[in-house]
Design a protein around this motif. Structure first.
Motif, PDB file in Angstrom:
ATOM      1  N   LYS A 192       0.830  -1.186   0.000  1.00 25.35           N
ATOM      2  CA  LYS A 192       0.000   0.000   0.000  1.00 25.35           C
ATOM      3  C   LYS A 192       0.870   1.243   0.000  1.00 25.35           C
ATOM      4  O   LYS A 192       2.035   1.204   0.371  1.00 25.35           O
ATOM      5  CB  LYS A 192      -0.937  -0.002   1.211  1.00 25.35           C
ATOM      6  N   SER A 193       0.292   2.336  -0.373  1.00 25.38           N
ATOM      7  CA  SER A 193       1.057   3.570  -0.455  1.00 25.38           C
ATOM      8  C   SER A 193       0.960   4.399   0.816  1.00 25.38           C
ATOM      9  O   SER A 193       1.560   5.452   0.901  1.00 25.38           O
ATOM     10  CB  SER A 193       0.585   4.392  -1.657  1.00 25.38           C
ATOM     11  N   THR A 194       0.217   3.937   1.803  1.00 23.91           N
ATOM     12  CA  THR A 194       0.117   4.675   3.057  1.00 23.91           C
ATOM     13  C   THR A 194       1.358   4.442   3.892  1.00 23.91           C
ATOM     14  O   THR A 194       1.830   3.319   4.022  1.00 23.91           O
ATOM     15  CB  THR A 194      -1.118   4.224   3.844  1.00 23.91           C
ATOM     16  N   VAL A 195       1.888   5.518   4.453  1.00 28.87           N
ATOM     17  CA  VAL A 195       3.071   5.424   5.305  1.00 28.87           C
ATOM     18  C   VAL A 195       2.793   6.159   6.611  1.00 28.87           C
ATOM     19  O   VAL A 195       2.044   7.128   6.645  1.00 28.87           O
ATOM     20  CB  VAL A 195       4.304   6.015   4.597  1.00 28.87           C
ATOM     21  N   TYR A 196       3.381   5.655   7.681  1.00 31.53           N
ATOM     22  CA  TYR A 196       3.152   6.210   9.011  1.00 31.53           C
ATOM     23  C   TYR A 196       4.477   6.631   9.644  1.00 31.53           C
ATOM     24  O   TYR A 196       5.534   6.076   9.342  1.00 31.53           O
ATOM     25  CB  TYR A 196       2.494   5.169   9.916  1.00 31.53           C
ATOM     26  N   LEU A 197       4.383   7.590  10.526  1.00 28.79           N
ATOM     27  CA  LEU A 197       5.536   7.992  11.324  1.00 28.79           C
ATOM     28  C   LEU A 197       5.094   8.046  12.776  1.00 28.79           C
ATOM     29  O   LEU A 197       4.345   8.942  13.169  1.00 28.79           O
ATOM     30  CB  LEU A 197       6.078   9.352  10.882  1.00 28.79           C
ATOM     31  N   GLN A 198       5.512   7.049  13.543  1.00 29.51           N
ATOM     32  CA  GLN A 198       5.225   7.021  14.963  1.00 29.51           C
ATOM     33  C   GLN A 198       6.304   7.804  15.692  1.00 29.51           C
ATOM     34  O   GLN A 198       7.488   7.478  15.583  1.00 29.51           O
ATOM     35  CB  GLN A 198       5.188   5.586  15.482  1.00 29.51           C
ATOM     36  N   MET A 199       5.897   8.826  16.411  1.00 32.85           N
ATOM     37  CA  MET A 199       6.855   9.708  17.079  1.00 32.85           C
ATOM     38  C   MET A 199       6.650   9.613  18.583  1.00 32.85           C
ATOM     39  O   MET A 199       5.587   9.969  19.094  1.00 32.85           O
ATOM     40  CB  MET A 199       6.657  11.159  16.614  1.00 32.85           C
ATOM     41  N   ASN A 200       7.652   9.099  19.263  1.00 35.02           N
ATOM     42  CA  ASN A 200       7.608   8.947  20.717  1.00 35.02           C
ATOM     43  C   ASN A 200       8.649   9.854  21.363  1.00 35.02           C
ATOM     44  O   ASN A 200       9.572  10.334  20.705  1.00 35.02           O
ATOM     45  CB  ASN A 200       7.854   7.501  21.106  1.00 35.02           C
ATOM     46  N   SER A 201       8.502  10.057  22.648  1.00 36.11           N
ATOM     47  CA  SER A 201       9.457  10.873  23.418  1.00 36.11           C
ATOM     48  C   SER A 201       9.728  12.204  22.725  1.00 36.11           C
ATOM     49  O   SER A 201      10.885  12.622  22.561  1.00 36.11           O
ATOM     50  CB  SER A 201      10.775  10.099  23.608  1.00 36.11           C
ATOM     51  N   LEU A 202       8.684  12.850  22.346  1.00 38.00           N
ATOM     52  CA  LEU A 202       8.819  14.098  21.594  1.00 38.00           C
ATOM     53  C   LEU A 202       9.472  15.179  22.427  1.00 38.00           C
ATOM     54  O   LEU A 202       9.275  15.262  23.647  1.00 38.00           O
ATOM     55  CB  LEU A 202       7.448  14.559  21.093  1.00 38.00           C
ATOM     56  N   LYS A 203      10.242  16.006  21.734  1.00 39.36           N
ATOM     57  CA  LYS A 203      10.964  17.109  22.359  1.00 39.36           C
ATOM     58  C   LYS A 203      10.517  18.420  21.725  1.00 39.36           C
ATOM     59  O   LYS A 203      10.073  18.434  20.564  1.00 39.36           O
ATOM     60  CB  LYS A 203      12.468  16.931  22.141  1.00 39.36           C
ATOM     61  N   PRO A 204      10.675  19.521  22.429  1.00 36.33           N
ATOM     62  CA  PRO A 204      10.312  20.818  21.826  1.00 36.33           C
ATOM     63  C   PRO A 204      11.020  21.069  20.495  1.00 36.33           C
ATOM     64  O   PRO A 204      10.434  21.689  19.597  1.00 36.33           O
ATOM     65  CB  PRO A 204      10.744  21.821  22.896  1.00 36.33           C
ATOM     66  N   GLU A 205      12.226  20.567  20.355  1.00 37.67           N
ATOM     67  CA  GLU A 205      12.955  20.779  19.103  1.00 37.67           C
ATOM     68  C   GLU A 205      12.398  19.966  17.935  1.00 37.67           C
ATOM     69  O   GLU A 205      12.841  20.121  16.805  1.00 37.67           O
ATOM     70  CB  GLU A 205      14.446  20.479  19.273  1.00 37.67           C
ATOM     71  N   ASP A 206      11.437  19.099  18.205  1.00 32.79           N
ATOM     72  CA  ASP A 206      10.751  18.384  17.121  1.00 32.79           C
ATOM     73  C   ASP A 206       9.630  19.224  16.517  1.00 32.79           C
ATOM     74  O   ASP A 206       9.025  18.810  15.516  1.00 32.79           O
ATOM     75  CB  ASP A 206      10.154  17.072  17.643  1.00 32.79           C
ATOM     76  N   THR A 207       9.345  20.367  17.092  1.00 36.92           N
ATOM     77  CA  THR A 207       8.302  21.234  16.576  1.00 36.92           C
ATOM     78  C   THR A 207       8.635  21.681  15.155  1.00 36.92           C
ATOM     79  O   THR A 207       9.706  22.230  14.899  1.00 36.92           O
ATOM     80  CB  THR A 207       8.141  22.474  17.478  1.00 36.92           C
ATOM     81  N   ALA A 208       7.723  21.417  14.227  1.00 41.72           N
ATOM     82  CA  ALA A 208       7.957  21.735  12.815  1.00 41.72           C
ATOM     83  C   ALA A 208       6.722  21.368  12.002  1.00 41.72           C
ATOM     84  O   ALA A 208       5.826  20.668  12.496  1.00 41.72           O
ATOM     85  CB  ALA A 208       9.163  20.962  12.283  1.00 41.72           C
TER      86      ALA A 208
END
Length: 123
Positions: A75-91
């Protein structure tokens, strides 16, 4: 080809979000897919990529061990699981479809780009 990213939002530091991206063309299942991000006032940067069948992935050093890219085989669906997020991940996070089947990190290798979805991580 139209790409649509979903799942952005506001989360506290240490929290998790899952982004998803769908392609309007089924042929996207034969292409590598990637996630890039761009913070305010900064250049766009590579985050993660996955090859056409999910057997190979690549990550930016800044997200290794915290983010996971995956896709449903065929399938063409892709996921990005983001854990332990940090303020510098803001974008703004953008998904993109590779011209080929691999999991490259160079933006020049990506032919189609979706609109961004904003991720904001509060401290």
């Amino acid at each position: 080809v139209q790409l649509q990213a979903y799942g952005g939002g506001l989360v506290q530091a240490g929290g998790s979000l899952r982004l998803s991206c769908t392609s309007s063309r089924r042929t996207g299942s034969n292409n590598g897919m990637g996630w890039f991000r761009q913070a305010a006032g900064k250049e766009r940067e590579f985050v993660a990529a996955i090859n056409w069948d999910g057997s190979s992935t690549s990550y930016a050093d800044s997200v290794k061990g915290r983010f996971t890219i995956y896709r449903e085989k065929g399938k063409s669906t892709v996921y990005l699981q983001m854990n332990s997020l940090k303020p510098e991940d803001t974008a703004n996070y953008y998904c993109a479809q590779n011209r080929w089947a691999g999991a490259g990190s160079e933006s020049s290798g990506y032919a189609y780009w979706g609109r961004g979805t904003l991720v904001t991580v509060s401290s």
